[in-house]
Scaffold this motif. Structure first.
Motif, PDB file in Angstrom:
ATOM      1  N   ALA A 193       0.815  -1.206   0.000  1.00  7.67           N
ATOM      2  CA  ALA A 193       0.000   0.000   0.000  1.00  7.67           C
ATOM      3  C   ALA A 193       0.849   1.256   0.000  1.00  7.67           C
ATOM      4  O   ALA A 193       0.436   2.296  -0.532  1.00  7.67           O
ATOM      5  CB  ALA A 193      -0.948  -0.010   1.202  1.00  7.67           C
ATOM      6  N   ILE A 196     -11.533  -5.149  -4.880  1.00 11.71           N
ATOM      7  CA  ILE A 196     -10.710  -6.324  -5.209  1.00 11.71           C
ATOM      8  C   ILE A 196     -11.141  -6.993  -6.505  1.00 11.71           C
ATOM      9  O   ILE A 196     -10.352  -7.664  -7.160  1.00 11.71           O
ATOM     10  CB  ILE A 196     -10.755  -7.327  -4.020  1.00 11.71           C
ATOM     11  CG1 ILE A 196      -9.697  -8.428  -4.207  1.00 11.71           C
ATOM     12  CG2 ILE A 196     -12.163  -7.956  -3.908  1.00 11.71           C
ATOM     13  CD1 ILE A 196      -9.563  -9.311  -3.007  1.00 11.71           C
ATOM     14  N   ARG A 217      -6.078  -5.321  -7.579  1.00 10.62           N
ATOM     15  CA  ARG A 217      -5.944  -5.133  -6.136  1.00 10.62           C
ATOM     16  C   ARG A 217      -6.145  -6.487  -5.463  1.00 10.62           C
ATOM     17  O   ARG A 217      -7.190  -7.120  -5.621  1.00 10.62           O
ATOM     18  CB  ARG A 217      -6.984  -4.135  -5.626  1.00 10.62           C
ATOM     19  CG  ARG A 217      -6.784  -2.709  -6.143  1.00 10.62           C
ATOM     20  CD  ARG A 217      -5.541  -2.098  -5.569  1.00 10.62           C
ATOM     21  NE  ARG A 217      -5.335  -0.731  -6.043  1.00 10.62           N
ATOM     22  CZ  ARG A 217      -4.348   0.047  -5.668  1.00 10.62           C
ATOM     23  NH1 ARG A 217      -3.434  -0.422  -4.813  1.00 10.62           N
ATOM     24  NH2 ARG A 217      -4.226   1.262  -6.129  1.00 10.62           N
ATOM     25  N   LEU A 229      -4.634  -3.854   0.886  1.00 12.14           N
ATOM     26  CA  LEU A 229      -4.642  -4.362  -0.479  1.00 12.14           C
ATOM     27  C   LEU A 229      -3.329  -3.998  -1.153  1.00 12.14           C
ATOM     28  O   LEU A 229      -2.903  -2.839  -1.134  1.00 12.14           O
ATOM     29  CB  LEU A 229      -5.811  -3.777  -1.282  1.00 12.14           C
ATOM     30  CG  LEU A 229      -7.219  -4.210  -0.866  1.00 12.14           C
ATOM     31  CD1 LEU A 229      -8.255  -3.490  -1.721  1.00 12.14           C
ATOM     32  CD2 LEU A 229      -7.390  -5.709  -0.970  1.00 12.14           C
ATOM     33  N   ALA A 258      -1.041  -3.820  -4.712  1.00  7.94           N
ATOM     34  CA  ALA A 258      -1.264  -3.562  -6.139  1.00  7.94           C
ATOM     35  C   ALA A 258      -0.367  -4.493  -6.946  1.00  7.94           C
ATOM     36  O   ALA A 258       0.858  -4.448  -6.821  1.00  7.94           O
ATOM     37  CB  ALA A 258      -0.962  -2.110  -6.477  1.00  7.94           C
TER      38      ALA A 258
END
Length: 732
Positions: free
Chosen positions: A80, A124, A149, A158, A160
Motif C-alpha cells: 500500500a 478487489i 488489487r 490491499l 497492487a
C-alpha cells in the motif's frame, strides 16, 4: 501468488507449533502417559517434521518463482505504501534493477507518455487497464498494463499487482498498417478525382464531336460524306462507351457503387434496351425479339439504370459476336415471387468450356476464338456480374461451340406496392371469340416470340412459311376457324403477301381481316406496294407486345400506312415540328464555345430563344435582371457546372436565394461528370434536373418538354432541392 502466500502462512504456523507446542490430542496424550514417553525424542521428531515442511516450502517457492521468472510479461507487486514486495526477472531486467535488493524499496519507472485507463481501479474485483510509454534499458517502450488489487499477507490492506506486456512492436505494426491504409485511401481518393477529372475533360470534347456530327447530319451531304460522318459518330460513341465502362469498374473497385431502390417498369426497361440495340442487329441481318411473362408484376422495386445497363451489356455482346440468326430476350419469374430471371439467348458461335471459368473476369476477352475482331475493355461482363450480385442476384451462362450462348440474370426485384400483373396492363381483346392469326415470316426467332405473345392472349396462331401459307389459310377456313389477322415481314414479296391477305379475306368475308406489315425502323420504302395489296397497318421491329395486341383490340389506335404514327404511339421516333408552339426563352451558361454553339444550335432547332453567358456570375445577374419584366423571364436555365468566376453549383444556390422578388426558373445541370455524387451535388445545390454530356438532341427535347410545360416553368424558391425529380436520362 496465492499459492506462495499460503506457503508463507504454513511456514509461520510451523514455527509457532515448534516453540508453543502442537495442539492437544487427548487420546495420544493418554497413550504417551501410559508408556515410557521420551520428551527429547518428541522434540527431535518435531524438529525433523519442521525441516521437512521447510524443504517443501522452499521447493514450492522456488518452483513458483521460476514460473513467474520465465514469463515474458513483467510482474510486480507493491504494498500500500508503494514498496515492492515481489518483482519477477523480466521486470528487473527491463528496468535494470537488482532482484534481491529491490524488495522493500520504492521504484517507479520513468513514464514518457500515458493513455487513459479503459476502466477505473476499484475494489478487489476491479481491474484497471492502461498503456504507458516508459523508459527502459532498451529505450522507450510501450507497455500494456493490467492492475489488480489483491489482499496482502496480513489480510488488512490491499496490494497492487501489475502485469505488463511489451506492445511496442504491435503498436508500430498497427501504426504502419494505419499509415498504409491512409495512403491507400488517399490514393483511392486521388484515383477517383483523377477519373472524375478525366471523365469531364474527355466528355467535354466528346460532346462537341457528337453534337456537331449530329448537326452536320441535318445538312445536305453527299453519300460519301454521310458515310464518313456516320463513321465519326460511331467511333465517338464507342469511345464514350469505353469511358463509361472504365468509370463503372473504378466505382465498383472503390466501393462507391450505390444502388437505387425505386419503382420502375421492368417491361419498359427491357423494351428500351432492346430497341436501342435493334438497329445494330438489323444492320447485321440479325433478328431481335423479347418475351415477357404475363404473370410478372408491371412495376418492380430496384435500380432501373443498373438493370438496363446489365441488359445492354448482355444484348450488346450477343449482337457483337453473332453473325447469323438472332437474339431472344426472355423475362420470366424466378424461383420465388420476388425474383426475376432475364435470359439473353443468341445463335452465335458459342463459347468453349475452357473459357467459361474466366468469362466474367476483368479484362478477359475471347481473343483466341474471335481473332481480336471486336474492340472493348473486357469489363462489360465483369461489371454486369458485380452489379447483379450487388442486387442480390447473379449471372450464369450456358454455352457450347457452334450452339450459341444463353446468359441468365437472376435478380431480386420485388413487386411495387399495388402493382398489377403485366398481363393485366396489355390491351384487352374486346370480342369474346378467339382470334386466329397467320404469322408468315422467315425470321424464326421473331416469329416464335410473336407467336408466344399472341398465344398468351388466347389467340390461335399459325406460324407459317410462304410455301404452305395459302394451304393453311384455306384449311383453317374449312375447319370453321378462319384467319382474321395476317402478319407478314416487309422482306416478303408484296404481291405474294397480297395473295395471302386476299385468300384470308376471301375465306372470311364476314370478318374484318387485318393485314399488318413488319418493318425496320428506317425501312419504309416498300410500304406503298403493300398498301396497294390491301395491307392497312404496320409495326416497327422489334415488335412491342402491346403494339401487336392493340391491333386485335376493338379500341386499337390505327397505324395506317399513309400516317406516321404506329399503334403504340411510336411517332416520337420521328421528328415532330414545333413551329406552331410559342418560343421558349432559355438561359445557357456555358464557358466552352464549342459546347455553347452546339447547345444554342439545338435550342434554335427546337424553337427556343437562347441567351448565352460564359460564367455563373453572369447567369445570376441575368436572372436577377428579369425582375419586374415578365417578357424577359427565362423558362429554363441550362447551367454548366465547371465555369470560371463562379461555378454552376454556387450560381444555382445564389439563384435559388433570390427569393420571390424575381422569377426563379428551373435549373438543369449540364456537366460531363458522370458519378452519382455529382448528380447529388447538383440537386443539393438547388438544381431541378441533371443532363450528362454528351447528350442527344432527344435528351434535351425531353428536358425542355418536362420543365417548360405549363405549370413547370417556375420553381418555388423556398422548396428544398431534393424535392426536384431527376430526369430519366441521368448518366449512371
Amino acid at each position: 501468488m496465492r499459492r506462495l502466500r499460503r506457503l508463507q502462512l504454513q511456514a509461520r504456523l510451523a514455527w509457532m507449533w515448534l516453540f508453543v507446542g502442537e495442539p492437544k490430542h487427548p487420546k495420544r496424550d493418554r497413550q504417551l502417559a501410559g508408556g515410557s514417553a521420551d520428551p527429547l525424542g518428541r522434540v527431535d521428531r518435531r524438529i525433523e517434521q519442521l525441516r521437512d515442511m521447510q524443504w517443501v516450502l522452499r521447493e514450492n517457492e522456488a518452483r513458483y518463482r521460476n514460473l513467474l521468472d520465465t514469463q515474458a510479461d513483467i510482474i510486480v507487486r507493491r504494498q500500500a505504501d508503494g514498496r515492492i514486495s515481489f518483482a519477477n526477472t523480466a521486470f528487473c531486467r527491463t528496468f535494470g534493477i537488482d532482484a534481491e535488493h529491490s524488495i522493500g524499496t520504492i521504484f517507479e519507472p520513468v513514464v514518457l507518455d500515458r493513455e487513459q485507463p479503459a476502466s477505473p481501479a476499484g475494489d478487489i474485483a476491479s481491474a484497471r487497464r492502461f498503456s504507458e510509454l516508459v523508459e527502459t534499458l532498451a529505450g522507450p517502450r510501450w507497455f500494456a498494463w493490467e492492475e489488480h488489487r489483491v489482499p496482502a499477507i496480513d489480510g488488512r490492506l490491499l496490494d497492487a499487482q501489475l502485469i505488463g506486456r511489451d506492445v511496442t512492436d504491435a503498436r508500430l505494426a498497427a501504426a504502419e498498417l494505419a499509415k498504409a491504409r491512409d495512403q491507400a485511401e488517399a490514393a483511392n481518393r486521388a484515383k477517383s478525382r483523377f477519373l472524375a477529372a478525366m471523365s469531364h475533360e474527355i466528355r467535354t470534347p466528346m460532346n462537341g464531336i457528337l453534337g456537331m456530327s449530329g448537326l452536320l447530319m441535318d445538312t445536305p451531304l453527299s453519300q460519301e460524306q454521310r458515310t464518313y460522318l456516320r463513321a465519326v459518330d460511331q467511333s465517338a460513341k464507342t469511345l464514350l462507351a469505353l469511358i463509361d465502362e472504365i468509370l463503372d469498374f473504378s466505382k465498383i473497385e472503390a466501393g462507391k457503387l450505390t444502388l437505387q431502390s425505386e419503382p420502375f417498369s421492368l417491361d419498359g426497361s427491357i423494351q428500351s434496351a432492346v430497341e436501342l440495340l435493334a438497329p445494330s442487329a438489323h444492320e447485321k441481318g440479325l433478328e431481335v425479339a423479347w418475351t415477357f411473362d404475363p404473370d410478372l408484376p408491371s412495376m418492380v422495386i430496384g435500380d432501373e439504370a443498373r438493370v438496363r445497363q446489365i441488359l445492354l451489356n448482355l444484348v450488346g455482346n450477343a449482337v457483337k459476336f453473332t453473325e447469323r440468326g438472332g437474339i431472344l430476350v426472355s423475362v420470366v419469374k424466378g424461383s420465388v415471387n420476388s425474383r426475376v430471371q432475364i435470359a439473353v439467348k443468341d445463335t452465335g458461335p458459342g463459347i468453349d468450356a475452357s473459357a467459361l471459368p474466366t468469362l466474367f473476369s476483368e479484362f478477359e476477352q475471347l481473343e483466341s476464338r474471335i481473332g481480336r475482331r471486336q474492340d472493348g475493355t473486357g469489363l462489360g461482363l465483369a461489371i454486369s456480374k458485380r452489379l447483379a450480385r450487388a442486387m442480390g442476384g447473379d449471372i450464369d451462362v450456358v454455352s457450347a461451340p457452334a450452339r450459341g450462348a444463353t446468359f441468365t440474370v437472376d435478380l431480386e426485384l420485388p413487386a411495387a406496392p399495388d402493382a398489377q400483373s403485366y398481363g393485366a396492363t396489355l390491351p384487352a381483346l374486346q370480342e369474346p371469340r378467339l382470334h386466329r392469326a397467320a404469322l408468315i415470316m422467315d425470321r424464326l426467332i421473331e416469329r416464335r416470340a410473336l407467336g408466344g405473345v399472341l398465344k398468351a392472349a388466347n389467340v390461335i396462331v399459325d406460324e407459317l412459311d410462304e410455301v404452305d401459307a395459302l394451304a393453311r389459310i384455306e384449311s383453317a377456313a374449312a375447319a370453321g376457324s378462319p384467319i382474321d389477322l395476317v402478319v407478314v415481314d416487309v422482306d416478303e414479296d408484296a404481291a405474294l403477301a397480297g395473295a395471302f391477305l386476299a385468300c384470308a379475306r376471301r375465306h372470311a368475308p364476314h370478318l374484318n381481316v387485318r393485314g399488318i406489315v413488319l418493318i425496320g425502323a428506317m425501312a419504309r420504302g416498300g410500304l406503298r406496294n403493300f398498301r396497294s395489296q390491301g395491307f392497312d397497318s404496320y409495326l416497327v421491329r422489334p415488335i412491342r407486345p402491346q403494339s401487336l395486341l392493340a391491333q386485335l383490340g376493338a379500341q386499337w389506335i390505327e397505324n395506317r400506312l399513309d400516317e406516321g404514327v404506329d399503334a403504340a404511339g411510336r411517332g416520337a421516333m420521328f421528328e415532330q415540328s414545333s413551329l406552331g408552339a410559342p418560343k421558349r426563352r432559355v438561359l445557357l451558361a456555358e464557358d466552352n464555345p464549342i459546347n455553347a454553339l452546339l447547345a444554342s444550335s439545338v435550342l434554335q432547332k427546337v424553337n427556343c430563344i437562347t441567351r448565352i453567358v460564359s460564367d455563373g456570375r453572369q447567369a445570376v445577374e441575368a436572372v436577377k435582371a428579369t425582375a419586374g419584366n415578365p417578357s424577359e423571364r427565362f423558362d429554363i436555365v441550362l447551367m454548366d457546372v465547371h465555369m470560371p468566376e463562379l461555378d454552376g453549383l454556387e450560381a444555382a444556390r445564389q439563384i435559388r436565394q433570390l427569393g420571390r422578388s424575381v422569377h426563379v426558373p428551373p435549373i438543369v445541370a449540364l456537366t460531363a461528370n458522370a458519378f452519382p455524387e455529382d448528380r447529388a451535388s447538383c440537386l443539393e445545390a438547388g438544381m431541378s434536373d441533371y443532363l450528362a454530356k454528351p447528350f442527344e438532341r432527344s435528351d434535351l427535347e425531353r428536358v425542355l418538354a418536362r420543365w417548360c410545360a405549363a405549370g413547370a416553368s417556375a420553381v418555388d424558391a423556398s422548396a428544398p432541392a431534393d424535392e426536384a425529380t431527376p430526369a430519366s436520362n441521368v448518366a449512371a
